[in-house]
Motif scaffolding. Structure first.
Motif, PDB file in Angstrom:
ATOM      1  N   PRO A 567       0.823  -1.209   0.000  1.00 47.87           N
ATOM      2  CA  PRO A 567       0.000   0.000   0.000  1.00 47.87           C
ATOM      3  C   PRO A 567       0.858   1.261   0.000  1.00 47.87           C
ATOM      4  O   PRO A 567       2.014   1.242   0.428  1.00 47.87           O
ATOM      5  N   ARG A 568       0.286   2.326  -0.528  1.00 51.11           N
ATOM      6  CA  ARG A 568       1.021   3.578  -0.626  1.00 51.11           C
ATOM      7  C   ARG A 568       1.157   4.241   0.743  1.00 51.11           C
ATOM      8  O   ARG A 568       0.217   4.238   1.545  1.00 51.11           O
ATOM      9  N   MET A 569       2.333   4.754   1.038  1.00 46.84           N
ATOM     10  CA  MET A 569       2.524   5.604   2.218  1.00 46.84           C
ATOM     11  C   MET A 569       3.088   6.905   1.689  1.00 46.84           C
ATOM     12  O   MET A 569       4.264   7.002   1.354  1.00 46.84           O
ATOM     13  N   TRP A 570       2.242   7.906   1.572  1.00 47.59           N
ATOM     14  CA  TRP A 570       2.596   9.156   0.907  1.00 47.59           C
ATOM     15  C   TRP A 570       3.846   9.767   1.520  1.00 47.59           C
ATOM     16  O   TRP A 570       3.857  10.091   2.704  1.00 47.59           O
ATOM     17  N   GLY A 571       4.872   9.883   0.748  1.00 42.94           N
ATOM     18  CA  GLY A 571       6.121  10.478   1.223  1.00 42.94           C
ATOM     19  C   GLY A 571       6.741   9.704   2.377  1.00 42.94           C
ATOM     20  O   GLY A 571       7.594  10.226   3.091  1.00 42.94           O
ATOM     21  N   GLY A 572       6.321   8.451   2.535  1.00 43.02           N
ATOM     22  CA  GLY A 572       6.877   7.640   3.616  1.00 43.02           C
ATOM     23  C   GLY A 572       6.249   7.911   4.971  1.00 43.02           C
ATOM     24  O   GLY A 572       6.727   7.427   5.998  1.00 43.02           O
ATOM     25  N   ILE A 573       5.144   8.663   4.980  1.00 47.36           N
ATOM     26  CA  ILE A 573       4.475   9.006   6.232  1.00 47.36           C
ATOM     27  C   ILE A 573       3.315   8.035   6.462  1.00 47.36           C
ATOM     28  O   ILE A 573       2.544   7.756   5.538  1.00 47.36           O
ATOM     29  N   THR A 574       3.200   7.500   7.656  1.00 50.12           N
ATOM     30  CA  THR A 574       2.079   6.619   7.959  1.00 50.12           C
ATOM     31  C   THR A 574       1.509   6.981   9.329  1.00 50.12           C
ATOM     32  O   THR A 574       1.972   7.943   9.967  1.00 50.12           O
ATOM     33  N   SER A 576      -0.603   5.287  13.049  1.00 45.91           N
ATOM     34  CA  SER A 576      -0.782   4.069  13.826  1.00 45.91           C
ATOM     35  C   SER A 576      -1.987   3.287  13.319  1.00 45.91           C
ATOM     36  O   SER A 576      -1.962   2.053  13.290  1.00 45.91           O
ATOM     37  N   SER A 577      -3.051   3.982  12.860  1.00 49.00           N
ATOM     38  CA  SER A 577      -4.224   3.226  12.416  1.00 49.00           C
ATOM     39  C   SER A 577      -3.946   2.508  11.100  1.00 49.00           C
ATOM     40  O   SER A 577      -4.435   1.407  10.860  1.00 49.00           O
ATOM     41  N   GLU A 578      -3.147   3.157  10.227  1.00 53.01           N
ATOM     42  CA  GLU A 578      -2.772   2.462   8.990  1.00 53.01           C
ATOM     43  C   GLU A 578      -1.948   1.220   9.313  1.00 53.01           C
ATOM     44  O   GLU A 578      -2.149   0.155   8.741  1.00 53.01           O
ATOM     45  N   ILE A 582      -2.732  -2.706   8.426  1.00 54.99           N
ATOM     46  CA  ILE A 582      -1.782  -3.579   7.728  1.00 54.99           C
ATOM     47  C   ILE A 582      -1.548  -4.856   8.544  1.00 54.99           C
ATOM     48  O   ILE A 582      -1.552  -5.963   8.012  1.00 54.99           O
ATOM     49  N   ALA A 583      -1.394  -4.666   9.856  1.00 56.06           N
ATOM     50  CA  ALA A 583      -1.167  -5.819  10.734  1.00 56.06           C
ATOM     51  C   ALA A 583      -2.373  -6.753  10.699  1.00 56.06           C
ATOM     52  O   ALA A 583      -2.230  -7.985  10.596  1.00 56.06           O
ATOM     53  N   LEU A 619      -7.744  -3.017   3.186  1.00 53.61           N
ATOM     54  CA  LEU A 619      -6.783  -1.902   3.269  1.00 53.61           C
ATOM     55  C   LEU A 619      -7.464  -0.592   2.878  1.00 53.61           C
ATOM     56  O   LEU A 619      -7.218   0.451   3.492  1.00 53.61           O
ATOM     57  N   ASN A 620      -8.319  -0.650   1.861  1.00 55.07           N
ATOM     58  CA  ASN A 620      -9.073   0.541   1.446  1.00 55.07           C
ATOM     59  C   ASN A 620      -9.883   1.120   2.610  1.00 55.07           C
ATOM     60  O   ASN A 620      -9.986   2.335   2.758  1.00 55.07           O
ATOM     61  N   GLN A 621     -10.420   0.235   3.432  1.00 50.81           N
ATOM     62  CA  GLN A 621     -11.253   0.704   4.550  1.00 50.81           C
ATOM     63  C   GLN A 621     -10.456   1.589   5.501  1.00 50.81           C
ATOM     64  O   GLN A 621     -11.007   2.478   6.132  1.00 50.81           O
ATOM     65  N   ALA A 622      -9.137   1.338   5.571  1.00 51.89           N
ATOM     66  CA  ALA A 622      -8.292   2.150   6.455  1.00 51.89           C
ATOM     67  C   ALA A 622      -7.706   3.340   5.702  1.00 51.89           C
ATOM     68  O   ALA A 622      -6.847   4.053   6.224  1.00 51.89           O
TER      69      ALA A 622
END
Lengths: 814, 111
Positions: A567-574, A576-578, A582-583, A619-622
């Motif tokens: 999944p995309r992490m814009w600019g490497g920023i994520t 805790s809920s994302e 993923i987990a 993943l879309n849901q998050a």
């Protein structure tokens, strides 16, 4: 009283001289124009297209009856001047008229040379010089089973033969020399030319001496050769050369040599008589090409009106073409001291190229079979460009210039036999050498026998070098590689033709560009699909079946047939809920491996195909969307923390990275596109080895491009520096778009820039602000279609296509 | 022959493929440019690549893993590669694709 000007001959030289005269002084003379041919000026060079049927005679007329009338010229066409009386200043025509002149121009041109063989005056023996000759050949084509013999295997003779053959005539070319066009071609090229002509049904006899022309009822019947061969014919064309027509001038007592002597003002030995064209001799030179003759026309017009001009014979290069043959010849081929040849041959493809070099300049070029680079060489000849820097790759044409000079051969030669050449298929140098020992001579041979370079293709150059080192001179790198076996066109050709012919679907491309396969192959299909969607974003519908599996399934296939999901992490920023989502997904779908990638995001490896739509849905849901880790398109924008947290950061590099990624995501590009944004020159985001990199400095943003950190490692080169984020985004959009519109499929930016040159890119993207804006706008048009999450679309609308179409294992078990 | 109706022709994308699960492994079902349907083993004999994920061109498919090309008619590997995939008879009746499963169920029947 207006002085009288008489012109003898209405060829191209006279026609051009009249034009210049009327420009300078329309009413200076009362003009009478004689022409032995019963017509005015036409473009004699274009008689071959008339013969072959590509043009009509009317299309090649340059001066019409109306034109002569409008300019008040007394035309005496079909009337021949038989004498000049210099003392009385008169000319006498074959009708007996005697006309006075104040000034006389002799423009009698040249006469075809007729070999004085016995029988040369028979009916049906012609030259190839004027419309009458051309018409004689055309009407022969209307007689069934007509036969013709052409004596002379030079340009003119072959044009005549090619034209006659096109008209359905059975043609034999008789040439006294060992091979055709011996003045322009060497034996090998002459052989290729001969082969082409023979394929067209023309019989070619070289080293053949004509002995006698045989006739019947004063009409030509056959040509008899020295060796006793009799070649029956209804028409015999002699095309063995031309001679300046000097008889009239010589009889009048003018100074002549090979031609009529003229000075720099085009005046003959008589001050009132001028001359120009193929009949003159100037400083020992005679002329057969139009360019210098047109220069003479300018000078003669000036002289006539009392102006001051001098003719200078410039060295001109010429190019020529034989109807229906892929032949190109330009410049000078005479061998001489200090002249060197560069020769390239590909016998299997019937390709031959030869450059004649003198003092680091090209003075002549001959090409056969592949003449695509002809005009480029012609330009180098004309501009007298110094070619010493590109000499090593010169013969391969413009596509191979511009890279940094290096000698990769030595390095390849030094590799041990167990050095791996093809990483994809595990092929080492020794295996390739064995294949060569077993008869492989081309890259294709190596591909089919060893699989080397048959997968990702990045080792193609290496394989070619191994071939070159092993085979020596027997191997030549192909000049232009076609896309694949389905076409002879190169990627560049195809891109150009898609745009120029407005081809908007794959079947159109296959049809219009003559694909040799019904619907392409796994090599060309993805490339064409990309070109079409890049050029026609609103019209073309992306074809999933022309996509490599990863792009079709929006995930990366692994060696066991499972997929990886990033999944995309814009600019490497994520957040805790994302991370929690993923987990959870990893647990729910039994993901065996979770890995942090080099692009600052998380890879879920080992997902079954059937589970893809469901994991995407979760993943879309998050709020997570596709990271396109599988695409030839925007991958990631890597960032460092920037001025928000870092004590060295000069700008908000993370913020810019996120903005760039949100702007660019979803776009398809020729190959993958990776960006980096570093907050200061310490460059923690490693921006200077990306396709496009931004390094923030106090005063703004340094944008650089064409880095690489894969099989090759290369630092980026500075594109420009801008002051604001908005400008940076616009420049990067424009850069991305120009790459999308122009690069060959599967060329990363650094490879493409090496071909077109960074200077060109700078001109387009940096210097030309309007063009930059237009590029950015076109990018936005494309993004209006593609800036979406394919996962969401597939999870909702196409989930069932990820399942088996039927499950018979259950049925069987019942 | 043991014909089983597996899907409609349009369930398979043009110049594409789907797969069928069977007791003896997956079968790839291809639809060519001319709307012909072919069925073969879904497993490339080289490294087991899923052929139903390959690019379909003419009457051939290219394995997505290492670009082996197989004839859909004969199942033979093309070019210099040596290999063979099983092929299964299909027929189209009124837009429905029928697959001959006689060789696909023998394994099960023998059990």
């Amino acid at each position: 009283m207006t002085p009288k000007l008489i012109i003898i001959g209405a060829g191209m030289a006279a026609g051009r001289a009249l034009e210049h005269l009327f420009e300078a002084a329309p009413d200076a003379y009362e003009i009478t124009l004689f022409n032995a041919e019963p017509r005015g000026t036409y473009n004699r060079i274009m008689l071959s297209p008339v013969l072959s049927g590509d043009k009509t005679f009317d299309e090649i007329v340059t001066h019409t009856a109306e034109w002569y009338e409008e300019n008040g010229i007394n035309t005496r066409f079909g009337e021949k001047v038989v004498g000049i009386d210099r003392a009385a200043q008169t000319v006498t025509s074959d009708s007996g008229d005697v006309l006075p002149y104040d000034k006389l121009i002799i423009a009698t041109g040249s006469t075809p040379f007729i070999i004085p063989l016995p029988g040369h005056d028979l009916d049906g023996v012609i030259a190839y010089r004027d419309l009458e000759d051309t018409n004689a050949m055309i009407s022969l084509g209307e007689i069934p089973d007509a036969k013709a013999v052409v004596i002379g295997g030079g340009l003119l003779g072959l044009e005549a033969a090619a034209g006659l053959a096109l008209r359905g005539v059975d043609v034999t070319v008789v040439h006294i020399m060992g091979h055709l066009m011996e003045r322009q071609l060497d034996e090998a090229a002459g052989y290729l030319l001969r082969k082409t002509l023979v394929d067209k049904g023309i019989t070619v006899k070289c080293s053949a001496n004509s002995k006698e022309i045989l006739g019947e009822d004063s009409k030509v019947k056959a040509l008899l050769l020295d060796d006793g061969t009799e070649l029956p014919c209804d028409l015999l064309v002699m095309a063995v050369g031309i001679r300046p027509s000097v008889a009239l001038a010589a009889e009048a007592g003018l100074a002549t040599g090979r031609g009529i002597h003229v000075d720099d003002q085009m005046v003959t030995s008589d001050a009132n008589i001028l001359s120009l064209g193929e009949c003159v001799e100037h400083n020992g030179d005679v002329f057969g090409l139009v360019a210098p003759i047109f220069d003479q026309a300018k000078v003669i017009a000036k002289t006539l009106v009392g102006g001051d001009a001098a003719f200078v014979n410039k060295d001109v290069a010429t190019k020529l073409k034989v109807t229906g043959c892929d032949l190109f010849s330009a410049g000078d081929f005479a061998e001489g001291e200090g002249r060197e040849d560069i020769v390239y041959r590909d016998p299997a493809r019937g390709v031959y190229k030869r450059l004649v070099i003198e003092e680091n300049r090209i003075v002549g070029a001959v090409m056969y079979g592949d003449t695509a680079d002809g005009n480029w060489f012609f330009g180098l000849i004309k501009d007298r460009e110094d070619i010493s820097k590109m000499r090593d790759t010169l013969i391969f044409g413009p596509a191979f210039q511009g890279g940094s000079p290096l000698d990769p051969m030595a390095a390849v030669a030094a590799l041990p036999a167990d050095a791996e050449i093809c990483g994809c298929n595990g092929v080492c140098k020794g295996q390739i050498e064995d294949a060569i020992g077993n008869g492989a001579t081309t890259l294709e041979d190596i591909k089919v026998t060893t699989k080397a370079s048959a997968s990702c293709g990045t080792c193609t150059g290496l394989v070619e070098q191994v071939l070159a080192v092993t085979l020596g001179d027997d191997f030549v790198v192909p000049a232009a590689k076609s896309v694949c076996g389905c076409t002879d066109l190169t990627h560049e050709d195809v891109r150009r033709l898609i745009k120029s012919k407005e081809l908007k679907s794959q079947p159109e491309v296959w049809q219009e560009l003559s694909w040799s396969t019904p619907n392409g192959c796994h090599v060309c299909r993805p490339a064409i699909n990309y070109y079409l969607l890049a050029d026609w974003p609103l019209e073309y519908q992306d074809d999933a079946q022309s996509r490599f599996v990863n792009e079709r399934n929006h995930a990366n296939i692994q060696k066991d047939g499972t997929y990886s999901v990033v999944p995309r992490m814009w600019g490497g920023i994520t957040t805790s809920s994302e991370l929690r989502a993923i987990a959870n997904a990893a647990d729910k779908f039994d993901v065996p491996t979770v890995k942090v990638t080099g692009g600052q995001r998380i890879d879920l490896l080992g997902v079954k195909k059937e589970d893809l739509p469901a994991i995407w849905f979760d993943l879309n849901q998050a709020g997570l969307v596709s990271g396109h880790a599988y695409s030839k398109g925007l991958r990631t924008v890597k960032t460092c923390v920037g001025s928000d947290h870092c004590r060295f950061g000069t700008q908000d590099s993370t913020g810019l990275g996120v903005k760039l990624e949100k702007h660019l995501w979803g776009s398809w590009t020729p190959h993958k596109l990776k960006l980096g944004v570093s907050g200061c020159p310490r460059n923690c985001a490693e921006a200077t080895c990306k396709d496009i990199g931004v390094v923030c400095v106090d005063s703004g943003y340094e944008i650089s491009v064409a880095g690489a950190a894969g099989m090759e490692v290369k630092e980026t080169e500075l594109l420009c520096k801008v002051a604001t984020e908005e400008e940076a985004i616009e420049v990067i959009s424009a850069m991305t778009q120009i790459y999308r519109e122009n690069a060959k499929y599967l060329d990363r930016i650094f490879k493409w820039v090496a071909k077109v040159g960074l200077d060109w890119v700078k001109e387009q993207v940096v210097d030309d602000l309007e063009n930059r804006k237009a590029l950015a706008e076109r990018f936005e048009v494309s993004q209006s279609v593609y800036r979406t999450d394919p996962w969401a679309e597939h999870a909702s609308g196409k989930a069932e296509t990820y399942q088996p179409v039927a499950n018979l294992s259950l049925e069987a078990a019942e | 022959m043991n014909w089983i109706d597996i899907c409609s022709v349009t369930d398979i994308p043009l110049r594409g493929a789907r797969f069928v699960k069977t007791a003896v492994g997956c079968v790839a079902v291809f639809r060519t440019d001319n709307n012909e349907v072919f069925a073969t083993s879904d497993r490339c004999p080289h490294k087991g690549g899923p052929l139903s994920e390959g690019i379909v061109h003419g009457k051939a498919v290219t394995c997505p893993l290492h670009n082996w090309v197989f004839s859909l008619e004969t199942g033979k590997a093309q070019g210099a590669d040596v290999g063979q995939i099983a092929t299964f008879a299909t027929q189209i009746i009124e837009d429905r694709v029928l697959l001959d499963t006689s060789e696909l169920t023998t394994g099960v029947a023998a059990e």
